[in-house]
Design a protein around this motif. Structure first.
Motif, PDB file in Angstrom:
ATOM      1  N   THR A   1     139.406 -10.101  57.066  1.00 35.19           N
ATOM      2  CA  THR A   1     139.627 -11.528  56.784  1.00 35.19           C
ATOM      3  C   THR A   1     140.131 -12.248  58.017  1.00 35.19           C
ATOM      4  O   THR A   1     139.653 -13.329  58.391  1.00 35.19           O
TER       5      THR A   1
ATOM      6  N   MET B   1     137.436 -12.717  60.579  1.00 33.77           N
ATOM      7  CA  MET B   1     136.508 -13.802  60.270  1.00 33.77           C
ATOM      8  C   MET B   1     137.144 -15.142  60.561  1.00 33.77           C
ATOM      9  O   MET B   1     136.500 -16.056  61.086  1.00 33.77           O
ATOM     10  N   GLN B   2     138.410 -15.309  60.232  1.00 31.62           N
ATOM     11  CA  GLN B   2     139.098 -16.562  60.533  1.00 31.62           C
ATOM     12  C   GLN B   2     139.130 -16.806  62.037  1.00 31.62           C
ATOM     13  O   GLN B   2     138.902 -17.918  62.507  1.00 31.62           O
TER      14      GLN B   2
ATOM     15  N   SER C   1     137.054 -15.759  64.167  1.00 29.78           N
ATOM     16  CA  SER C   1     135.701 -16.058  64.652  1.00 29.78           C
ATOM     17  C   SER C   1     135.353 -17.518  64.383  1.00 29.78           C
ATOM     18  O   SER C   1     134.786 -18.209  65.241  1.00 29.78           O
ATOM     19  N   SER C   2     135.738 -18.000  63.173  1.00 28.14           N
ATOM     20  CA  SER C   2     135.434 -19.412  62.879  1.00 28.14           C
ATOM     21  C   SER C   2     136.230 -20.336  63.780  1.00 28.14           C
ATOM     22  O   SER C   2     135.718 -21.338  64.266  1.00 28.14           O
ATOM     23  N   GLU C   3     137.457 -20.059  64.011  1.00 29.86           N
ATOM     24  CA  GLU C   3     138.274 -20.890  64.900  1.00 29.86           C
ATOM     25  C   GLU C   3     137.730 -20.850  66.326  1.00 29.86           C
ATOM     26  O   GLU C   3     137.758 -21.860  67.033  1.00 29.86           O
ATOM     27  N   SER C   4     137.250 -19.727  66.712  1.00 28.81           N
ATOM     28  CA  SER C   4     136.705 -19.633  68.080  1.00 28.81           C
ATOM     29  C   SER C   4     135.459 -20.491  68.209  1.00 28.81           C
ATOM     30  O   SER C   4     135.238 -21.145  69.242  1.00 28.81           O
ATOM     31  N   GLU C   5     134.649 -20.531  67.144  1.00 27.22           N
ATOM     32  CA  GLU C   5     133.453 -21.352  67.221  1.00 27.22           C
ATOM     33  C   GLU C   5     133.826 -22.830  67.277  1.00 27.22           C
ATOM     34  O   GLU C   5     133.215 -23.611  68.000  1.00 27.22           O
ATOM     35  N   ILE C   6     134.849 -23.216  66.468  1.00 29.14           N
ATOM     36  CA  ILE C   6     135.289 -24.615  66.502  1.00 29.14           C
ATOM     37  C   ILE C   6     135.807 -24.970  67.887  1.00 29.14           C
ATOM     38  O   ILE C   6     135.462 -26.014  68.440  1.00 29.14           O
TER      39      ILE C   6
END
Length: 827
Positions: free
Chosen positions: A708, A711-712, A714-719
């Motif tokens: 979990t 994944m969080q 990874s999403s923050e890195s994309e943002i």
């Protein structure tokens, strides 16, 4: 008238016949001229040597006149020549007598050996035969040179043969010869050469009896008699020992009485050779009469009558007649073998103040007959011919070996009991000792070194050479390997404690490799020694010692020990690499002498004492063995005592406190029975299984959380990646970092929003803490470190790995500070 005239005529005829026959009978004794050669005196102021012999010769001539024909038909006329014991003068006198005449056929006498030998060699050229009564020199036995010489006096060679037989009978092989013209035993008393340690034999070949003398060179007659007591004299028998009348009609006793009476009439002194001179006259007369009768018979009855026999033929006939002479004389049977007369040699022992006949030797049969019941020796038996050197083996006495071997056996039994105790209490022993394997190795070294005592004391006389060599090798191997194992284990423990206290090493130590290297070094040196220069039996001769019970006996001690050609070189190789390590061990032991630990076996004080004991006993053993190598029993006892004392110090110092502690706390540490031990092990396994299941469940939860969080992130890195980079972003990032640092300085600050919780700094920090924990949790599942080693699940005292040493240092020497913390070292 007629009858009266006839009677007067008969008387007249008888008177005429008597007067006529009387001269005729006197003329029938034909003269036989013989040269009598001997010194009249011994020199200027000397006594007359012929005085005592003249009576015997006169008595023999008187007896010859009484003999019937043909011996009575001849008159032996002796012409005396004074030789003066000078060969040149005697030879000149002989030539003068031969020139002056009458014609001599025989030479009678001869006393001086030098004169006799010279005259005897010239006899064949002069057609003469010599008959002597004093030619006893062994050098005259050469018949090639002295073929015309005969002697009624037995040769000194017969006396020498009797002496050799006596020496052989008593096993006397070393004899001292003393040549002296004066009294023979006059100096024996002064030099203290008498008693049970000495046996005097007077060998002169004469017949004059004992000549002990009187006051000579400060010695009284009593002193000389004391020195002569027990001595043996070998002499030629002067008179026959039979009562049978001889050729002269006299017995030996009858002749001696007549001779003594004749001496009294002439007033002459007694001569020791008188009986041999008497028989010599009879030999000469018998041979000459036999030859003269043979010559007359040849001249009267041979084919060539009225032919005179030549001088050479007469000389040969006379020589053969003397060789064949055989009759019973006053000195015994008279006959010749190769010019010498066989006779009997008497052995007379001086006992007290008189001589006792103790044996006889026959020169004809070469037999010695001893009367052992009459022989008396001052000691327990015949004196020894030399100082007896008696070999004496120096070996370990049975009592000594029994005592030392019993002590060694007790030490071995104690070590075996300790070894069994450690095996049966392995788990609890580890809690109170440094290491089970080290303790077992230490006991193994004690066993080996104690066993070497049993091997080294075996008596070499009871085993063969091959067995002795095996025992030598076994003793060296057991002692060296046992010492190496014991000392190396102590050195490892001492170094470990020293490094923890002084150097503060907390990593895994590699000092255990030292034992392997030491054993390899021992194997290399001992194997090279065994192959290149093996040990064997060596006999060592020690200094000769006097036997206190017998002055004639010397004791030659010898001992047998193990040795080789280059013993010093191999000993240097064995001791060479041990010496520096012993010094290092003493240095380390001195530095840890005050270190205190909670385990008795690794106590600094006890380790130091054990190391010092091993060093002192090892050095003392080497030095003592070298100094006592000349005394094997002392060497064995000393080295064995040092070895056993060293082993006992190790057993008491290192194992005694631990055993005492284990026994006193057996109710707490040791399970009461085997069933409880099995139950405890099953309980431990169940607990471990339960803990593993809990860890697996916890691992699954953590995996989900990690996924979990990943994944969080990874999403923050994309943002963040899509946000355009600008100066404002840089300023925001800087302000963010500053806020993060401010948050770090203020740990009590509360996070107000989820964004703050998922900040990159916090996420990175959580991962750095959780990932090692997860990794440690996974290890038991894949067969790694046991889960019991984790501090999260139980204490270390409940679960202890069998290869770990747990030690708590409570104090160190000044200058080294160690806090109370658990220290783990893998073996």
């Amino acid at each position: 008238m007629v009858n009266g005239g006839r009677s007067e005529l008969l008387l007249l005829l008888l008177l005429v016949c008597r007067l006529t026959v009387g001269p005729v009978l006197a003329q029938v004794r034909h003269p036989l001229p013989v040269l009598w050669m001997m010194p009249v005196s011994s020199g200027q102021g000397g006594v007359n040597l012929t005085a005592g012999l003249g009576a015997a010769v006169t008595l023999a001539l008187q007896d010859l006149k009484k003999q019937p024909p043909p011996l009575g038909n001849y008159d032996l006329q002796l012409q005396l020549l004074d030789s003066q014991c000078d060969p040149a003068k005697s030879l000149k006198a002989l030539f003068d007598a031969m020139w002056a005449g009458p014609k001599y056929l025989m030479v009678f006498g001869g006393v001086c050996p030098g004169v006799t030998s010279l005259i005897a060699r010239s006899l064949p050229a002069l057609n003469l035969v010599q008959v002597s009564f004093a030619a006893a020199s062994p050098s005259l036995a050469n018949r090639k040179w002295y073929g015309n010489l005969f002697s009624t006096m037995p040769s000194d060679r017969a006396v020498n043969q009797a002496t050799v037989k006596l020496l052989q009978r008593h096993h006397w092989t070393r004899v001292g010869i003393v040549t002296q013209e004066t009294t023979r035993l006059s100096q024996a008393y002064r030099l203290n050469l008498f008693g049970s340690r000495y046996q005097w034999m007077v060998v002169d070949g004469g017949t004059g009896g004992w000549r002990l003398g009187g006051h000579v060179s400060g010695c009284t007659t009593t002193s000389v008699l004391t020195a002569a007591d027990g001595s043996i004299r070998l002499q030629i028998r002067p008179l026959s020992n039979t009562n049978t009348p001889g050729v002269s009609g006299r017995t030996a006793q009858n002749y001696q009485d007549a001779y003594l009476q004749q001496l009294i009439q002439e007033g002459a002194p007694l001569s020791a050779l008188h009986a041999f001179a008497y028989d010599t006259v009879w030999v000469a007369a018998s041979a000459l009469a036999q030859v003269m009768e043979a010559v007359k018979h040849r001249e009267k009855y041979s084919a060539k009558r009225n032919v005179t026999v030549s001088e050479d033929e007469v000389q040969k006939m006379l020589l053969e007649a003397v060789k064949k002479t055989q009759f019973e004389g006053v000195t015994g049977p008279v006959f010749f073998r190769n010019g010498e007369r066989p006779t009997s040699i008497e052995l007379i022992q001086f006992q007290g103040s008189s001589g006792v006949l103790v044996g006889e030797f026959s020169s004809e049969t070469q037999q010695l007959r001893l009367r052992n019941h009459l022989l008396k020796f001052k000691g327990g038996g015949p004196a020894r011919d030399q100082t007896l050197v008696r070999p004496q083996r120096r070996h370990v006495k049975l009592l000594q070996y029994s005592i030392v071997s019993s002590a060694a056996a007790v030490t071995i039994i104690i070590a075996l009991m300790l070894l069994c105790f450690i095996i049966f209490h392995r788990k609890h022993w580890l809690l109170r000792s440094g290491s089970v394997s080290q303790d077992q190795l230490l006991l193994l070294g004690v066993l080996l070194s104690s066993s070497s005592v049993l091997v080294s004391g075996v008596d070499g006389a009871s085993v063969s050479d091959g067995t002795f060599e095996i025992l030598c090798s076994a003793g060296v191997w057991t002692l060296c390997v046992g010492h190496t194992v014991s000392f190396t284990v102590l050195l490892i423990r001492t170094w470990t404690l020293y490094s923890l206290c002084t150097v503060k090493l907390k990593q895994r130590s590699r000092s255990s490799r030292l034992l392997l290297w030491m054993l390899l070094m021992d194997v290399l040196v001992l194997t090279s020694w065994q192959i290149l220069d093996p040990l064997r039996r060596v006999v060592l001769q020690h200094h000769v010692e006097m036997d206190p019970s017998d002055q004639d006996v010397l004791v030659q001690p010898f001992s047998e020990h193990c040795g080789c050609s280059h013993m010093e070189l191999w000993l240097t190789a064995v001791y060479g690499y041990r010496g520096p390590l012993l010094g290092l061990g003493c240095f380390l032991a001195w530095n840890i002498r005050s270190v205190q630990t909670d385990h008795p076996a690794v106590s600094g004080q006890r380790l130091a004492l054990s190391m010092f004991a091993v060093t002192v006993f090892s050095g003392s053993g080497v030095l003592g063995s070298l100094l006592t190598s000349h005394n094997p029993p002392l060497q064995f006892c000393l080295s064995s005592v040092l070895i056993l004392c060293c082993n006992i110090c190790i057993l008491i110092g290192l194992f005694g406190p631990t055993i005492l502690h284990v026994r006193l706390n057996s109710s707490k540490l040791q399970p009461p029975c085997e069933l409880q031990v099995e139950a405890a092990e099953e309980e431990d396994e169940e607990q471990l299984s339960r803990l593993n299941r809990q860890l697996k469940s916890r691992t699954s939860q953590l995996d989900a959380e990690i996924e979990t969080i990943t994944m969080q992130l990874s999403s923050e890195s994309e943002i963040l990646h899509h946000v355009p980079r600008s100066d404002h972003a840089e300023l925001r990032s800087v302000s963010w970092n500053n806020e993060a640092r401010a948050d770090d300085r203020n740990p009590e600050k509360k996070l107000s929003s989820p964004e703050d919780v998922n900040a990159p700094e916090l996420v990175q920090r959580r991962l750095s803490v959780q990932l090692p924990i997860l990794h440690h949790s996974y290890l038991p599942v894949i067969g790694g470190v046991p889960s019991s080693s984790s501090s999260l699940f139980g204490s270390r005292e409940a679960f202890v790995h069998h290869d770990a040493i747990v030690t708590t240092i409570t104090s160190c020497p000044p200058g080294g500070h160690v806090t109370a913390e658990p220290i783990r070292r893998q073996q």
